[in-house]
Design a protein around this motif. Sequence first.
Motif, PDB file in Angstrom:
ATOM      1  N   ASP A 165      35.341  -8.997  54.618  1.00 11.09           N
ATOM      2  CA  ASP A 165      35.105 -10.322  54.046  1.00 11.09           C
ATOM      3  C   ASP A 165      33.690 -10.803  54.346  1.00 11.09           C
ATOM      4  N   ILE A 166      33.173 -10.403  55.498  1.00  6.09           N
ATOM      5  CA  ILE A 166      31.815 -10.718  55.915  1.00  6.09           C
ATOM      6  C   ILE A 166      31.232  -9.462  56.553  1.00  6.09           C
ATOM      7  N   MET A 167      29.994  -9.149  56.241  1.00 10.33           N
ATOM      8  CA  MET A 167      29.327  -8.015  56.877  1.00 10.33           C
ATOM      9  C   MET A 167      28.038  -8.494  57.518  1.00 10.33           C
ATOM     10  N   THR A 168      27.811  -8.116  58.768  1.00  6.91           N
ATOM     11  CA  THR A 168      26.561  -8.435  59.444  1.00  6.91           C
ATOM     12  C   THR A 168      25.671  -7.202  59.475  1.00  6.91           C
ATOM     13  N   MET A 169      24.358  -7.451  59.476  1.00  6.90           N
ATOM     14  CA  MET A 169      23.405  -6.340  59.427  1.00  6.90           C
ATOM     15  C   MET A 169      22.084  -6.781  60.047  1.00  6.90           C
ATOM     16  N   SER A 170      21.288  -5.781  60.428  1.00 12.53           N
ATOM     17  CA  SER A 170      19.948  -6.006  60.968  1.00 12.53           C
ATOM     18  C   SER A 170      19.299  -4.632  61.130  1.00 12.53           C
ATOM     19  N   LYS A 171      18.624  -4.405  62.226  1.00 10.17           N
ATOM     20  CA  LYS A 171      18.044  -3.129  62.641  1.00 10.17           C
ATOM     21  C   LYS A 171      17.383  -2.359  61.504  1.00 10.17           C
ATOM     22  N   ALA A 172      18.111  -1.413  60.871  1.00 10.76           N
ATOM     23  CA  ALA A 172      17.491  -0.476  59.936  1.00 10.76           C
ATOM     24  C   ALA A 172      17.122  -1.093  58.604  1.00 10.76           C
ATOM     25  N   ILE A 173      17.460  -2.349  58.346  1.00 14.14           N
ATOM     26  CA  ILE A 173      17.074  -2.947  57.071  1.00 14.14           C
ATOM     27  C   ILE A 173      15.556  -3.007  56.928  1.00 14.14           C
ATOM     28  N   LYS A 204      19.230 -10.067  45.790  1.00 13.05           N
ATOM     29  CA  LYS A 204      19.730  -9.448  44.562  1.00 13.05           C
ATOM     30  C   LYS A 204      20.055  -7.981  44.786  1.00 13.05           C
ATOM     31  N   LYS A 205      19.193  -7.267  45.516  1.00 11.69           N
ATOM     32  CA  LYS A 205      19.422  -5.846  45.750  1.00 11.69           C
ATOM     33  C   LYS A 205      20.675  -5.623  46.593  1.00 11.69           C
ATOM     34  N   LEU A 206      20.830  -6.418  47.639  1.00 14.35           N
ATOM     35  CA  LEU A 206      21.970  -6.231  48.536  1.00 14.35           C
ATOM     36  C   LEU A 206      23.296  -6.548  47.845  1.00 14.35           C
ATOM     37  N   THR A 207      23.313  -7.620  47.074  1.00 14.50           N
ATOM     38  CA  THR A 207      24.559  -8.053  46.437  1.00 14.50           C
ATOM     39  C   THR A 207      24.768  -7.407  45.071  1.00 14.50           C
ATOM     40  N   GLY A 208      23.800  -6.622  44.629  1.00 14.24           N
ATOM     41  CA  GLY A 208      23.888  -6.016  43.310  1.00 14.24           C
ATOM     42  C   GLY A 208      24.407  -4.600  43.313  1.00 14.24           C
ATOM     43  N   GLY A 209      25.053  -4.186  44.387  1.00 18.55           N
ATOM     44  CA  GLY A 209      25.652  -2.867  44.433  1.00 18.55           C
ATOM     45  C   GLY A 209      25.272  -2.017  45.617  1.00 18.55           C
ATOM     46  N   LEU A 210      24.233  -2.397  46.369  1.00 19.47           N
ATOM     47  CA  LEU A 210      23.879  -1.593  47.538  1.00 19.47           C
ATOM     48  C   LEU A 210      24.922  -1.762  48.634  1.00 19.47           C
ATOM     49  N   ALA A 211      25.274  -3.006  48.941  1.00 20.91           N
ATOM     50  CA  ALA A 211      26.340  -3.276  49.902  1.00 20.91           C
ATOM     51  C   ALA A 211      27.688  -3.268  49.173  1.00 20.91           C
ATOM     52  N   TYR A 212      28.758  -3.553  49.886  1.00 17.52           N
ATOM     53  CA  TYR A 212      30.094  -3.574  49.298  1.00 17.52           C
ATOM     54  C   TYR A 212      30.115  -4.529  48.110  1.00 17.52           C
ATOM     55  N   ASP A 213      30.769  -4.106  47.009  1.00 16.15           N
ATOM     56  CA  ASP A 213      30.638  -4.874  45.773  1.00 16.15           C
ATOM     57  C   ASP A 213      31.374  -6.208  45.798  1.00 16.15           C
ATOM     58  N   ASN A 214      32.212  -6.444  46.812  1.00 15.20           N
ATOM     59  CA  ASN A 214      32.869  -7.757  46.907  1.00 15.20           C
ATOM     60  C   ASN A 214      31.983  -8.790  47.592  1.00 15.20           C
ATOM     61  N   LEU A 215      30.863  -8.351  48.176  1.00 17.02           N
ATOM     62  CA  LEU A 215      29.978  -9.264  48.910  1.00 17.02           C
ATOM     63  C   LEU A 215      28.942  -9.844  47.954  1.00 17.02           C
ATOM     64  N   GLN A 216      28.935 -11.160  47.811  1.00 17.49           N
ATOM     65  CA  GLN A 216      28.143 -11.789  46.762  1.00 17.49           C
ATOM     66  C   GLN A 216      27.166 -12.855  47.263  1.00 17.49           C
ATOM     67  N   VAL A 254      28.593 -12.412  52.591  1.00 16.94           N
ATOM     68  CA  VAL A 254      29.946 -12.979  52.483  1.00 16.94           C
ATOM     69  C   VAL A 254      30.554 -12.595  51.142  1.00 16.94           C
ATOM     70  N   SER A 255      31.871 -12.585  51.109  1.00 19.45           N
ATOM     71  CA  SER A 255      32.598 -12.238  49.893  1.00 19.45           C
ATOM     72  C   SER A 255      32.366 -13.276  48.803  1.00 19.45           C
ATOM     73  N   GLY A 256      32.685 -12.887  47.578  1.00 11.07           N
ATOM     74  CA  GLY A 256      32.575 -13.827  46.483  1.00 11.07           C
ATOM     75  C   GLY A 256      33.414 -15.066  46.692  1.00 11.07           C
ATOM     76  N   GLU A 257      34.581 -14.921  47.289  1.00 11.49           N
ATOM     77  CA  GLU A 257      35.448 -16.073  47.546  1.00 11.49           C
ATOM     78  C   GLU A 257      34.793 -17.052  48.518  1.00 11.49           C
ATOM     79  N   ILE A 258      34.202 -16.518  49.582  1.00  7.79           N
ATOM     80  CA  ILE A 258      33.523 -17.391  50.548  1.00  7.79           C
ATOM     81  C   ILE A 258      32.280 -18.004  49.913  1.00  7.79           C
ATOM     82  N   MET A 259      31.540 -17.205  49.146  1.00 14.91           N
ATOM     83  CA  MET A 259      30.345 -17.720  48.486  1.00 14.91           C
ATOM     84  C   MET A 259      30.691 -18.856  47.531  1.00 14.91           C
TER      85      MET A 259
END
Length: 454
Positions: free
Chosen positions: A282-290, A105-117, A302-307
Amino acid sequence: MTTGAPSLDDQAIAGLEATDLAHLLHPQYYAPDHTHPIIYDRGEGVWLTDVRGRRYIDGLASLWNVAVGHGRAELADVAAEQMRKAAFTNNYTGYSNVPAIELAKKLTGGLAYDNLQGVFFTNSGSEANEGAAKTARFYWNLRGRPEKVKIIARPRAYHGGTLLTTAMTGLPPFWKYFGPLPAEVVHTAPTDACECVPNADGECACWLETVIEREGAETIAALIAEPVKGAGGVWTPSDDYFAEVREICDRNEILFIADEVITGYGRTGHWFALERWDVQPDIMTMSKAITSGYVPLGGFLVSGEIMDALQDLPPDARFMHAYTNSAHPTACAVALRNLQIIEDEGLVEHAAAMGERLGAGLTSELGGHPHVDNIRRLGLMAGLSLVRDRASGERFDPSEATGGRVARHMREEGGVITRFVVDEIVVAPPLVVQPEEIDQIIDAISAAVRAVTE
């Protein structure tokens, strides 16, 4: 470098060294490098102490990941609390856990790019990039485009250690003896077909268009790109590069995967690097500092379209991608607390300010040095090239091991640990680094360059 009381005596240290050499296979393993390793014992803030009592500034946030610094009791406490409640639960179909839900919820709720859902949690950046590539293929199959299977990657890039991500990595030493690599991965290459403002390593967006024309857009699932080529030497993009890349991908119906494993969570002075250029993947990968590396966690968003496509699957198209530890509740709990620390302490803004100090100091000390070229920086990460002659661009012969000698001098004389890529020196300290520690890093690099090259 400062020295305190050792935690072990010489005999115990010798025993550890012998056991390490005899039994432990290290990442990027070469046995002679481990005859006398630095064996860490403890850490606090940006400082690491080895078993001999020697203290060093952690000039690369260990592996770009210890954002909030070492020794944060808050993260140990939240991990222990979650372990007492439920250290691990199955997160496969039909099951979930509270920390994973809250983190998604935190990641997709505005912390990351807003198109990623949507978010899929992994254990590492390698797994995140592997999963992102698989998801791109899966998506195009759902769209009735099964021929779109190729992944475009770039020179000097690093994307991980699985077989597919090794192929995506654009550093040939990582390929040797592991072939044949998956043929569906293709790399961009220099071309004379266009003019542009090049990136720090000479790359242009037109290289992407050339490989698309050669391979055929109808065969390509995705492009994967780091906003800054971190492990390859901290190579920064031109200001218009990613806007052009986004337009090329859109025009050719190619998904854009942003590998923000290194650049995510404040490293560039933004929560995520592409914000700087107002570009969304369209897709963002992450790790390390999270999690600041306190426990392993990665993922891809992933984007809302992919989701939407993944939530409306036909019965015969289940998304059969899984890891035992996906959405591990303890890791997700630590991530949530880690992100709160970054927010509460203003570390994204602090990283931007400390990055300015780092860049200004390196330019002031080494900008005109005859053996230093191409000082580059984005946020709190920087790199520079060691050269035999700056005027001509002539490089040192690799056999001279100039980069390794500079890094060793930084460690032994300057008390700063970092990495080198042949003759590229890179630095990216924890986001909590203070001005006087930035100055020590600058002094250590400057002194080492002068001692080795002059």
